[in-house]
Design a protein around this motif. Structure first.
Motif, short mmCIF file in Angstrom:
data_model
loop_
_atom_site.label_atom_id
_atom_site.label_comp_id
_atom_site.label_asym_id
_atom_site.label_seq_id
_atom_site.Cartn_x
_atom_site.Cartn_y
_atom_site.Cartn_z
N HIS A 135 1.02 -1.17 0.00
CA HIS A 135 -0.05 -0.15 0.12
C HIS A 135 0.89 1.15 0.17
O HIS A 135 2.04 1.23 0.57
CB HIS A 135 -0.89 0.09 1.22
CG HIS A 135 -2.06 -1.04 1.19
ND1 HIS A 135 -1.99 -2.21 1.80
CD2 HIS A 135 -3.49 -1.00 0.84
CE1 HIS A 135 -3.00 -2.83 1.31
NE2 HIS A 135 -3.79 -2.11 0.99
N ALA A 136 0.22 2.30 -0.43
CA ALA A 136 1.06 3.60 -0.40
C ALA A 136 -0.07 4.75 -0.42
O ALA A 136 -1.54 4.53 -0.81
CB ALA A 136 1.80 3.89 -1.81
N HIS A 137 0.34 5.86 0.19
CA HIS A 137 -0.63 6.90 0.04
C HIS A 137 -0.58 7.62 -1.20
O HIS A 137 0.39 7.54 -1.85
CB HIS A 137 -0.14 7.86 1.27
CG HIS A 137 -1.09 9.06 1.81
ND1 HIS A 137 -1.30 10.25 0.88
CD2 HIS A 137 -1.93 8.96 2.74
CE1 HIS A 137 -2.27 10.91 1.39
NE2 HIS A 137 -2.60 10.33 2.60
N GLU A 184 -3.97 0.34 -2.80
CA GLU A 184 -3.31 -0.97 -2.72
C GLU A 184 -2.56 -1.07 -4.00
O GLU A 184 -2.89 -0.85 -5.23
CB GLU A 184 -4.33 -2.37 -2.84
CG GLU A 184 -3.49 -3.52 -2.83
CD GLU A 184 -4.42 -4.64 -2.64
OE1 GLU A 184 -5.48 -4.55 -2.32
OE2 GLU A 184 -3.80 -5.77 -2.41
N ILE A 185 -1.15 -1.54 -4.11
CA ILE A 185 -0.41 -1.72 -5.27
C ILE A 185 -0.23 -3.02 -5.58
O ILE A 185 -0.14 -3.94 -4.79
CB ILE A 185 1.17 -1.30 -4.60
CG1 ILE A 185 1.06 0.33 -3.81
CG2 ILE A 185 2.14 -1.14 -5.84
CD1 ILE A 185 0.75 1.28 -4.73
N LEU A 186 -0.29 -3.01 -6.97
CA LEU A 186 -0.40 -4.53 -7.56
C LEU A 186 -1.20 -5.44 -6.98
O LEU A 186 -0.74 -6.65 -6.28
CB LEU A 186 1.05 -4.98 -7.53
CG LEU A 186 1.95 -4.17 -8.20
CD1 LEU A 186 3.47 -4.62 -8.28
CD2 LEU A 186 1.81 -4.21 -9.86
N PRO A 187 -2.63 -5.18 -6.64
CA PRO A 187 -3.55 -6.01 -5.84
C PRO A 187 -3.03 -7.63 -6.22
O PRO A 187 -3.41 -7.87 -7.42
CB PRO A 187 -4.83 -5.62 -6.29
CG PRO A 187 -4.62 -4.17 -6.78
CD PRO A 187 -3.22 -4.11 -7.45
N GLY A 188 -3.17 -8.23 -5.25
CA GLY A 188 -3.17 -9.87 -5.34
C GLY A 188 -1.62 -10.58 -5.50
O GLY A 188 -1.46 -11.49 -5.36
#
Length: 308
Positions: free
Chosen positions: A170-172, A254-258
């Motif tokens: 995750h990132a802001h 979410e970054i690159l979910p999964g």
């Protein structure tokens, strides 16, 4: 003074000096005067027939005798605390003190509303919440109930498996506005990454299934998961956090979910001797229900990955 006449208060002072490294700091933490703390240590040294601390410019350094005593003194402290909690309670009503041990993030982010509902229903219930990513020993009564992210193995414990807490990168949004959204794991490794400074029990379990994560270089490291979460929220970089936390905060993406595909198996655990005591049983059941709801619904409050 003979050893069998030594008050528990003296050992409590001993532990405080071990922790703080000075008589004055130990005295402040216990609400004593420095001369009183000094007398406690002197009495212990006479009873054991050996010095317990060396006076140095860096403070009081424990001798081998003191280090040998430390584990036994901690056990005494845990037993004293447990006896106090038992004495505070009621064997018929939900009344008295319950000490709960949980990880920092669970304690700060997940438990407060669960415990608020519990105490609203049972106003005579007193909660002590120990927020630590270290595993406190329930058999030594360091806590009454624990929420653990590793499977319990001790046979004298009652445990309820809650399910899996899923994790993701995750990132802001403010970070992504500055540096862009990585589209692959290779691009992710070129970003500013937030991670752990030391391997706690759940991290060691995690690395057994994802050994490549041990080779990741972090630009921001902290030994506290709560600090790592704060760093993600502040836009310092990309890090791992619970998907349920990310899902409820619009500014966490979410970054690159999964891609990470990691989950921490979660259990509520207590000593089997406590299961028939109303306040422990009621608290245990409330934690099982509340955490179960958190896992089932926490990550399903809508996607936060769409641009605003």
């Amino acid at each position: 003074m003979a050893l069998d006449q030594i008050s528990w208060d003296y050992f409590r002072t001993f532990l405080a000096v071990l922790e703080t490294g000075s008589l004055s700091a130990a005295a402040r933490s216990l609400g004593l005067t420095q001369p009183t703390a000094g007398r406690h240590i002197e009495a212990l040294e006479r009873a054991f027939g050996a010095p317990l601390f060396l006076r140095t410019q860096q403070g009081l350094l424990p001798t081998e005798k003191a280090l040998a005593m430390q584990g036994h003194a901690k056990t005494m402290a845990a037993m004293s605390s447990a006896l106090s909690r038992i004495a505070s309670g009621d064997m018929e009503e939900v009344r008295g003190t319950v000490r709960i041990s949980a990880s920092e993030v669970i304690a700060a982010e997940t438990l407060p509303p669960i415990l608020a509902r519990l105490q609203e229903a049972h106003p005579d219930l007193e909660i002590e919440l120990s927020a630590s990513d270290l595993i406190e020993d329930l058999l030594q009564q360091e806590a009454d109930i624990a929420i653990r992210m590793v499977r319990p193995t001790q046979s004298a414990l009652v445990s309820r498996r809650i399910g899996f807490v899923s994790l993701g990168f995750h990132a802001h949004r403010s970070y992504l506005d500055r540096y862009g959204m990585p589209q692959s794991l290779e691009e992710l490794t070129k970003h500013r990454l937030i991670g752990f400074d030391r391997q706690l029990a759940y991290i060691r379990d995690l690395l057994k299934t994802r050994p490549h994560l041990a080779d990741v270089t972090f630009d921001f490291r902290a030994d506290s998961n709560l600090v790592q979460l704060a760093a993600i929220r502040a836009g310092l970089g990309i890090g791992m956090c619970q998907n349920a936390i990310g899902a409820r905060e619009p500014d966490l993406v979410e970054i690159l979910p999964g891609t990470l595909d990691l989950a921490l198996e979660t259990f509520v655990v207590m000593h089997e001797n406590l299961k028939t005591v109303p306040r422990f049983r009621t608290t245990f059941d409330a934690l099982v229900a509340g955490l179960g709801d958190w896992i089932r619904t926490g990550g399903s409050k809508g996607s936060n990955n769409l641009p605003r």
